[in-house]
Scaffold this motif. Sequence first.
Motif, short mmCIF file in Angstrom:
data_model
loop_
_atom_site.label_atom_id
_atom_site.label_comp_id
_atom_site.label_asym_id
_atom_site.label_seq_id
_atom_site.Cartn_x
_atom_site.Cartn_y
_atom_site.Cartn_z
N LEU A 1 116.83 -8.33 20.62
CA LEU A 1 116.67 -7.29 19.61
C LEU A 1 117.28 -5.97 20.07
N GLY A 2 118.03 -6.02 21.20
CA GLY A 2 118.76 -4.85 21.64
C GLY A 2 118.02 -3.96 22.60
N ALA A 3 116.84 -4.36 23.06
CA ALA A 3 116.05 -3.52 23.96
C ALA A 3 116.51 -3.69 25.40
N LYS A 4 116.33 -2.61 26.20
CA LYS A 4 116.49 -2.71 27.64
C LYS A 4 115.08 -2.78 28.22
N VAL A 5 114.73 -3.91 28.81
CA VAL A 5 113.38 -4.12 29.34
C VAL A 5 113.35 -3.65 30.79
N SER A 6 112.53 -2.65 31.06
CA SER A 6 112.43 -2.05 32.39
C SER A 6 111.12 -2.45 33.05
N GLY A 7 111.07 -2.28 34.38
CA GLY A 7 109.86 -2.62 35.11
C GLY A 7 108.95 -1.44 35.38
N SER A 8 109.40 -0.23 35.04
CA SER A 8 108.59 0.95 35.35
C SER A 8 108.58 1.93 34.18
N VAL A 9 107.52 2.71 34.11
CA VAL A 9 107.33 3.67 33.02
C VAL A 9 107.79 5.06 33.48
N SER A 10 108.57 5.73 32.63
CA SER A 10 108.99 7.10 32.91
C SER A 10 109.09 7.85 31.58
N LYS A 11 109.50 9.10 31.64
CA LYS A 11 109.65 9.90 30.43
C LYS A 11 110.72 9.31 29.51
N LYS A 12 111.63 8.52 30.09
CA LYS A 12 112.71 7.92 29.29
C LYS A 12 112.28 6.64 28.59
N THR A 13 111.07 6.15 28.87
CA THR A 13 110.58 4.93 28.24
C THR A 13 110.27 5.21 26.77
N ASP A 14 110.70 4.28 25.89
CA ASP A 14 110.44 4.46 24.46
C ASP A 14 109.16 3.74 24.00
N PHE A 15 108.91 2.53 24.54
CA PHE A 15 107.73 1.77 24.16
C PHE A 15 107.11 1.10 25.39
N VAL A 16 105.79 1.09 25.46
CA VAL A 16 105.07 0.25 26.42
C VAL A 16 104.27 -0.75 25.61
N ILE A 17 104.57 -2.03 25.82
CA ILE A 17 103.88 -3.10 25.08
C ILE A 17 102.87 -3.72 26.03
N TYR A 18 101.60 -3.75 25.61
CA TYR A 18 100.55 -4.15 26.55
C TYR A 18 99.75 -5.35 26.04
N GLY A 19 99.26 -6.12 27.01
CA GLY A 19 98.37 -7.22 26.71
C GLY A 19 97.02 -6.96 27.34
N GLU A 20 96.28 -8.01 27.62
CA GLU A 20 94.96 -7.85 28.23
C GLU A 20 95.09 -7.42 29.69
N GLU A 21 94.09 -6.70 30.16
CA GLU A 21 94.01 -6.25 31.55
C GLU A 21 95.22 -5.41 31.96
N ALA A 22 95.76 -4.64 31.01
CA ALA A 22 96.86 -3.74 31.33
C ALA A 22 96.34 -2.66 32.29
N GLY A 23 97.16 -2.31 33.28
CA GLY A 23 96.69 -1.39 34.31
C GLY A 23 97.40 -0.05 34.32
N SER A 24 98.01 0.28 35.48
CA SER A 24 98.54 1.61 35.72
C SER A 24 99.71 1.96 34.80
N LYS A 25 100.49 0.95 34.37
CA LYS A 25 101.63 1.26 33.50
C LYS A 25 101.17 1.79 32.15
N LEU A 26 100.11 1.17 31.61
CA LEU A 26 99.57 1.65 30.34
C LEU A 26 98.98 3.04 30.51
N ALA A 27 98.28 3.27 31.61
CA ALA A 27 97.68 4.58 31.86
C ALA A 27 98.77 5.65 31.97
N LYS A 28 99.86 5.31 32.63
CA LYS A 28 100.94 6.29 32.78
C LYS A 28 101.60 6.57 31.44
N ALA A 29 101.75 5.52 30.61
CA ALA A 29 102.35 5.71 29.28
C ALA A 29 101.52 6.69 28.45
N LEU A 30 100.21 6.52 28.50
CA LEU A 30 99.31 7.42 27.76
C LEU A 30 99.41 8.84 28.30
#
Length: 648
Positions: A602-631
Amino acid sequence: MNHEEYLAKIERANAWAKAYYVDDAPLASDEEYDTLYHEILNYENENPLFADEHSPTKRVGGMVLEGFNKAEHKARMWSMEDVFNEADLDAWIERVKKVKENFTFYCEPKFDGASLNLIYENGMLKQAITRGDGSIGEDVTENVKTIGSIPLRINYQEPIEIRGEVVIKKADFERLNTDRLSAGEALFANPRNAAAGSLRQLDTSITAKRKLMFYPWGIGINSLTQSFLSQKMSFVYSLGFLQPPRIVVTQSVDDVHTLYAELIAKRDEIEMMMDGMVVKVDDVSLQEELGYTVKYPKWMVAFKFPAIEKVTRLKDITLQVGRTGVVTPVAEVEAVNIEGVIVERATLHNFDEIERKDIRIGDSVIIIRSGDVIPKIIKVLTERRDGSEKVVERPLNCPVCGSELLDDGALIKCQNLSCDARVVGAIIHFASKKALNIDGLGDKIVEQLYAQKLVLHVKDLYTLNSEQLLALEGFKAKKADNLLAAIEQSKGVSLEKFINALGIEHIGEVAAKKIARAFGLEWLEANYEQIIALEGFGEEMAKSLVEFIHVNKAETYELMAVLQPIASKLEITESVFTGKTVVLTGSMSQPRDEIKVMLEKLGAKVSGSVSKKTDFVIYGEEAGSKLAKALELGVKTLSESELNGMIK
């Protein structure tokens, strides 16, 4: 003794063993432990059906294995970037500071041993796997159960991978070699080889006698919620594992340099062999943001100890021909002992280096070794020459096949595609499991096919017939049919597997996938600028690929025409995710790799880390520090169900 008393004695024996092996604070004498051990053993001999799997008797080995099965790590075991001086370390620190100005270092000794991954589930040691290639290693579980400093059971129920180094104390190494000498057996070259060799013994009772130790240095798959690596490792040590003799957590660069100097000063005092200090970013969220190159994490380095220098004499220079035809000179030197390693060879890289340093056969030279497999010559002691030294001539003919060599300056190459050194090695790699995985085409069969002149190039595999195979020793109809079927099935392979199968120097599975995704079937037309622009590619990788294309372009096109590899270049469907950077976190209802591929389509670049340049964080169960950083950063978050709704 009843069963309850038996179990209580097991608990006491295991507590005494931990105090002895891990805490270095014995709670009982050897005689008391031996008495308790034999009481447990006697009960088990009388009641074999009720023997407990946590009994200390399980650690003595005795099982003889037929071999080691391959096993897959749940999360990749990465290599480390090496730095050799303060300037290199400071350059790494500056790269980290570009992402976050102030951060905490986690520093510990780097022991020189054999890397091991322990997998625990429901508190039990389920599997132990050697590092291997980082993705797949060898299952050495039965041997590892004999190591006293590795708990068979831990007080943590979630799945967790605990990574570390299997080492042997220098004093135990010396005793081991003394015993081997008395028995007329070959000596181990150094403690690292002794540890690795002991870990891979087919007779587990031999491993049990070797006094191996395990020091954790990291974790793989885990559900730990601590925000810092130091906190996670403290928890690991609390589970009953050995802790390194020195760990420093600090924000001060000066403290990092101070610990480095301290470890060098205590290098001989510390019981295990060290070859450096590991420096890591402590903040787990910053680790994720920094991410990885193709080879190693960007959030850690191995600050290697200064190389040890020794003087020896250059006896001769031999030539090696690699799989791609590159002719490499190797220095044969008089044997010299460097930190317990007997060195008889040193790398010379190429003939330009020989000429630049004016290296001659018979010279006295200074060689250094700093954890390298092959040491290198750094200086020629010209003042010691007596006139008997011989100038090294650039070779004109291949040492293997005798054909004329192509001299490109720094690189001298054998262009003969039928050269033994090239063909056999190239075909073996091409057919290997990590490449095209042609079942039944092992090393000996490749050598047999080449010796009979049935396969003189990779593409000759695809013209083999049943009659030719049946004429070979060891082949019957079924074996021949199976091999021909496996060769045929390798056609239509994915382009990234095809590229990896070519054995291009510095281009492995991950890099091959990036090349295939970026250029598709036109990859042989890519130039240096396009290649080095790929994520994770450095100058060495780009130059290697350009050189391969230059030398082998026509032959590779011919091979592609036979195999018809399937291009991996994704067909992009325009969507709200096109051109957006997406991060996945947490447990999903389907494998994350499948979701990643779907998003990439669908044209996305899937990254392993969250930064200010991240557009979306998609989360499932037991999401940890990446979800917290996105918020925290205000990045848009989507649950898995919201993602599915948007796609539909």
